[in-house]
Design an enzyme around this catalytic site. Structure first.
Site, mmCIF file in Angstrom:
data_model
loop_
_atom_site.group_PDB
_atom_site.id
_atom_site.type_symbol
_atom_site.label_atom_id
_atom_site.label_comp_id
_atom_site.label_asym_id
_atom_site.label_seq_id
_atom_site.Cartn_x
_atom_site.Cartn_y
_atom_site.Cartn_z
ATOM 1 N N CYS A 94 -24.805 -5.262 63.762
ATOM 2 C CA CYS A 94 -23.503 -5.910 63.612
ATOM 3 C C CYS A 94 -22.611 -5.621 64.842
ATOM 4 O O CYS A 94 -22.883 -6.148 65.904
ATOM 5 C CB CYS A 94 -22.875 -5.526 62.281
ATOM 6 S SG CYS A 94 -21.686 -6.759 61.739
ATOM 7 N N HIS A 139 -26.269 -5.579 58.119
ATOM 8 C CA HIS A 139 -26.171 -4.117 57.965
ATOM 9 C C HIS A 139 -27.409 -3.602 57.228
ATOM 10 O O HIS A 139 -27.370 -3.478 55.997
ATOM 11 C CB HIS A 139 -24.924 -3.758 57.142
ATOM 12 C CG HIS A 139 -23.653 -3.778 57.911
ATOM 13 N ND1 HIS A 139 -23.036 -2.635 58.368
ATOM 14 C CD2 HIS A 139 -22.884 -4.804 58.319
ATOM 15 C CE1 HIS A 139 -21.925 -2.947 59.010
ATOM 16 N NE2 HIS A 139 -21.805 -4.272 58.996
ATOM 17 N N GLU A 199 -28.515 -0.792 56.861
ATOM 18 C CA GLU A 199 -28.340 0.557 56.290
ATOM 19 C C GLU A 199 -27.656 0.505 54.920
ATOM 20 O O GLU A 199 -27.560 1.523 54.240
ATOM 21 C CB GLU A 199 -27.526 1.433 57.268
ATOM 22 C CG GLU A 199 -26.013 1.239 57.266
ATOM 23 C CD GLU A 199 -25.533 -0.063 57.909
ATOM 24 O OE1 GLU A 199 -26.371 -0.907 58.289
ATOM 25 O OE2 GLU A 199 -24.302 -0.242 58.009
#
Ligand code: GLN
Length: 215
Positions: free
Chosen positions: A95, A188, A190
């Site tokens: 990002c 994202h 994660e």
């Protein structure tokens, strides 16, 4: 077998485990650290130039690219990090991290800097206000199951150079891509429990820095 699966996973205490720094000036760094450690990597946080020593790779997380650019510059880290990245330090940029890795940024701040590691022109917040945040199941090259991806004020790839390997698209636009040691995601990876993007990144590292027992 994926890195981190079964009896072959390395514990972070494993001296042979790769050291993947996580830039921690701002943004979503802690979940990257947890994903990497769950896969057997060391994941020290990077806040100053000396933290760059002995890294096998680095993650530049999501957050706010203008703020990260500013903090990197005022903290004296930008040039040190740029030198290592340009010399080939593998990087996963997600990002805002993707924006920092790109070669050109549209709708950025005038003083915003990027590392120019991958031939991408990205537009900040390019999915528009209505789609500030959205989720999508992506087909990733080499993966049989879809990857549920969370996009938050994501960069929109306006142009990708011919040497950019596109690993996933959303509505025809690249959202996961690689060029040499630089891997970038507009989303994202994660934010869910799915660690496959991090596994893919660890697998892309030179063999010497893979956890013990990795095929
Ligand atoms: N729009 C942000 C930027 O310009 C990126 C958003 C994110 O990292 N989630 O940096």
């Amino acid at each position: 077998m994926p890195i981190g699966a079964g009896e072959h996973s390395a514990s972070p205490a494993d001296a042979a485990a790769p050291v993947v720094g996580v830039l921690a000036l701002q943004g979503a760094f802690d979940r990257h650290r947890r994903h990497l450690e769950s896969l057997g990597a060391h994941a020290p946080l990077v806040r100053q130039a000396t933290d760059l020593d002995h890294l096998d790779a680095i993650v530049i997380p999501g957050g706010e690219s203008t703020t990260m650019s500013h903090l990197l510059t005022t903290g004296g880290l930008f040039d040190e990090l740029a030198a290592r990245l340009t010399a080939g330090l593998p990087v996963l940029g997600t990002c805002a991290g993707m924006i920092l890795c790109a070669s050109a940024v549209l709708d950025g701040r005038d003083d915003q800097r990027c590392f120019g590691l991958i031939d991408l022109t990205v537009r900040r917040n390019g999915y528009g206000r209505q789609l500030e945040s959205f989720e999508a199941d992506l087909e990733i090259t080499g993966e049989t199951q879809p990857f549920h991806a969370v996009f938050i004020r994501a960069p929109y790839v306006q142009h990708a150079g011919t040497d950019v390997e596109v690993l996933a698209t959303y509505e025809g636009i690249p959202v996961l891509a690689r060029s040499g040691p630089c891997t970038v995601a507009a989303f994202h990876p994660e934010l869910t429990d799915d660690t496959r993007v991090h596994e893919m990144f660890l697998r892309s590292l030179p063999a010497a820095s893979l956890p013990t027992g990795t095929p």
